[in-house]
Scaffold this active site. Structure first.
Site: not given
Ligand code: F6P
Length: 515
Positions: A193, A199, A253-254, A339, A370, A481
């Site tokens: 987003k 990452e 995001g979620r 979250e 199991h 972060k």
């Molecule tokens: O972990 C926090 C967060 O903002 C989530 O809500 C989101 O899904 C994820 O990081 C990834 O964010 P982006 O889509 O901006 O890379």
């Protein structure tokens, strides 16, 4: 409810069943293709009435309306919450006046055109070979949704198309894929987003280096596509202007699987299947908006969650699907619920006065039996369970699924009934009286998956309304972060640690020593 809880906690599930012969009919509910059997819960008709009353008094009906009309219900970020618009029909008129909503269908058509062109080979890699290996690069909601749904919908994968994912920053997923994949046939989908997430950008740059090394710089525009709201960052990365799919700040995001974040999934299963997933989400949206509080599946699930959390003191809830294709569904729900509901401050800035989000965990059915069911049957903790049970196999011999069904029903029965006999050694006794929901559906289709996801999305929303929290922000992930960004250059040896945490300082010294 508090008074009623005093009555109910003295009664066992077996007693509730014995007292009311019509219990199984009374405490079951259908919505779309899902049947919720909630008879094995510590509830009776009064509980349900009180649930509905609490929901009304807490303003759930008005909150639902506010969500679907595009009010900025994510108050701490000043945003509307309109993932439901992504799966609506234009005739549903979901918040059409909110900027961006009218573009939803255009983006879907653009995705369709792109995906069809990839499948036909009209859009190909830089050496004109067909693009068959789709690698989703993202994290959190930009990873869990596509990964979970691509596994759930494995029978719908188009011939020759394969789904892969890269999320963690340690680089091992990409390292393994580089050994396995042919760069000429690989299309990376960068899902972010913000297009700034550490990452994702680290992995995206590493993937770009691989494409440049193997196919040359000019190949970048053929092998990368992006789903993001950040156009400047997509420019800077070198994403081909025709290979970009946008979404809007009112998609959290979620909650973003329904948006262009679903592109990698749609590339593998096809747009027809992706649209069926959206249609499933819409079925649950309509039910959520139209059903009365005491017959509303997301509301009921939410109230049951609150019942065990805030009245019975349960701290965790297990999600146990009896179809291995849903093995990542518990992980998906972990982000969705934890979250969203991991908050201790209310919307008005005051501390909450009760516990909020439960810890969500789970695993595909028989594997879990199991592994950790021992604790469910004989441990000291109350763990309410949601069983997810398809009747028909999603692509294997039905005799296998019949065994899965037998196991699922057996477990919910054993959890409730327990086992005891005269002279039985104490360590063999199963106390029983453990509550569970069973969500039954005919088969794991795109429509049912869409309904399941939307069911839990709305459940989480309703719980948040009752607690008075903002279920749509995630400020709690920011501090970690920030600290990590500051530490990155220290770990890389570019500067000294200036922070005051003794444990971090010592661990940095140990890491330096072992290098
Ligand atoms: O972990 C926090 C967060 O903002 C989530 O809500 C989101 O899904 C994820 O990081 C990834 O964010 P982006 O889509 O901006 O890379």
């Amino acid at each position: 409810l508090r008074q009623h809880h005093q009555d109910m906690r003295g009664r066992t599930l077996k007693q509730l069943f014995a007292r009311d012969k019509s219990r199984v009919e009374k405490f079951a509910l259908e919505a779309g293709n899902l049947t919720l059997d909630y008879s094995k819960n510590h509830v009776n008709s009064s509980t349900r009435r009180l649930f509905a009353r609490l929901a009304r008094e807490a303003g759930v009906p008005a909150a639902i309306e506010a969500m679907f009309t595009g009010d900025p219900i994510n108050r701490t970020e000043g945003r509307a919450v309109l993932h439901s618009a992504l799966r609506s029909k234009i005739s549903d008129q979901v918040a059409l006046e909110t900027p961006g909503v009218k573009e939803v269908w255009e983006v879907l058509s653009n995705m369709e055109e792109f995906i069809d062109a990839v499948h036909s080979g009209e859009i190909s890699g830089s050496t004109s070979r067909r693009l068959t290996d789709i690698v989703n690069i993202g994290i959190g909601g930009s990873d869990l949704g596509p990964v979970m749904a691509s596994r759930a919908l494995r029978p719908y994968w188009k011939a020759d198309m394969r789904f892969h994912s890269v999320s963690n920053v340690d680089g091992t997923q990409l390292a393994d894929l580089k050994n396995e994949l042919d760069p000429e046939r690989t299309l990376f989908v960068i899902c972010s987003k913000t297009f700034t997430t550490l990452e994702t950008m680290t992995n995206a740059r590493a993937a770009r280096d691989w494409i440049v090394e193997t196919l040359g710089h000019s190949a970048v525009e053929n092998h990368f596509v992006a789903a993001s709201t950040n156009h400047d960052a997509m420019n800077a990365f070198g994403i081909n202007s025709k290979y970009r799919f946008g979404f809007w700040d009112w998609v959290g995001g979620r909650y973003s699987l329904w948006s262009a974040v679903g592109l990698s999934l749609a590339l593998v299963v096809g747009m027809d299947t992706f649209r069926r997933l959206l249609a499933g989400g819409r079925i649950m949206d309509r039910h959520f908006c139209q059903a009365p509080m005491d017959e509303n599946m997301p509301v009921l699930l939410a109230m049951l969650g609150i019942w065990y959390n805030n009245f019975f003191g349960a701290e965790t809830q297990a999600i146990l699907p009896y179809d291995n294709r849903l093995e990542r569904f518990p992980a998906y729900l972990q982000q969705l619920q934890m979250e969203s509901s991991g908050k201790s401050v209310r919307m008005d800035g005051k501390p909450v006065r009760c516990d909020t989000g439960m810890i969500i965990w789970g695993e595909a059915g028989n594997n879990a039996q199991h592994s950790f069911y021992q604790l469910l049957h004989q441990g000291t903790r109350l763990v309410p369970v949601d069983f997810l049970l398809p009747v028909r196999s999603s692509g294997a011999d039905q005799s296998h699924q019949d065994l899965a069904i037998a196991n699922c029903l057996a477990q919910s029965e054993a959890l409730m009934d327990g086992f005891d006999e005269d002279d039985l050694e104490p360590h063999r006794v199963h106390p029983g009286n453990n509550p569970s929901n069973t969500i039954l559906f005919e088969e794991l289709t795109p429509e049912t998956l869409g309904q399941l996801i939307a069911l839990y999305e709305h459940k989480v929303f309703v719980e948040g309304v009752i607690w008075g929290i903002d279920s749509f922000d995630q400020w709690g992930v920011e501090l970690g972060k920030k600290v990590a960004t500051a530490l990155a250059s220290v770990v890389a040896g570019e500067r000294r640690y200036k922070g005051g945490n003794g444990s971090t300082r010592k661990n940095l010294a140990r890491i330096r020593k072992s290098r």
